[in-house]
Design an enzyme around this catalytic site. Sequence first.
Site: not given
Length: 359
Positions: A254, A292
Amino acid sequence: MTSSHTLPLPDGRRLTAGAEPGRVRLSIDGRPLLSAACEPMEGGVALIPDRPPGLPPGLPDPLSADAAWAAACWLFTRDPACRILVWRGIEPDPEALRSGLLLADGGGGAICRRDAFWQLPGPWLRGPGTTGYPAIAHGDGAHLCRPPKPAGELYRRFDPALGLWISLRSLDIDADLERFNRWQNNPRVLAFWQEGGDFLRHRAYLEGLAGDPHVQTLIGCFDDEPFAYFEAYWAKEDRIAPFCAPGDHDRGIHMLVGEEHHRGPHKVRSWLPALVHWLFLSDARTGRVVSEPRADNARMIGHMQSLGFLREREFDFPHKRAALMVLDRRDFFDRCPGLSEPSSTTAAHDKSVRMKDSP
């Protein structure tokens, strides 16, 4: 005409190259390492070291591991098109062969491949990696036990394109809480992370991750100035696992750039390869890096694709529609994006877009 250039190394030494047409001379901190003739060849350079004084005729020149490493560091960093070094008429140091820095070619020489050089941990990896930590499962058998998380500075490399050091260190909750809180409450970040709140909430968030063996919290720095927050996680123990069939040692990321003056594609070109490079160096068994981002975060997805990530598909988390981004280890080291100085064309393009709005 001879020109001299210096590349700082993470351990404090300075690699200096004196270059002239057809020759290269290398030294570290003033200590001569190599003087060699250079011949351009398709995809790389052929190197023929000068013979040491007193070496009997007919014997190959000994090539030290230090000299081989210095030549690879200089040439692979300075030229993104250079993929292979061919050493002729040398006797390679056994240490260089054992490490994979050099490969014997069977014809009185050796080769050094760019994809192999950038997989060697030193000196970019600032502590021991986790390679060799046993693959043992938890009691449920579904997940692996993970090694203790490293602390302090983890990665450092000088980026000659920017003229800056890019480094990664572990997050320190007490030292970094204020900036983490400020970054998370930035409207630009809040739109994607949705983790706004006060100091108490953010301390609890970071303490939770500190106690989670599958997540490593990181601070990215340019010239030791913190500018970004990253989370690196073991994909097999993460919520992404059902969507990407991860290997035992695949990692995920992330990413958050908090400081406005460190945004822009020219900076992403430096910090994203550094982050991925650290992940692959810290455990040589890591085969893929996944991420993601929100499926509508076109800017970040575009940056990732430019560095080799593939957008495999979209899927739904409870809180967002996500794009599955995947980068294979072999693909990364085959291209080595961001680890060499960009071509003049790429550099000119990056300069032209530095003032545009981007992460």
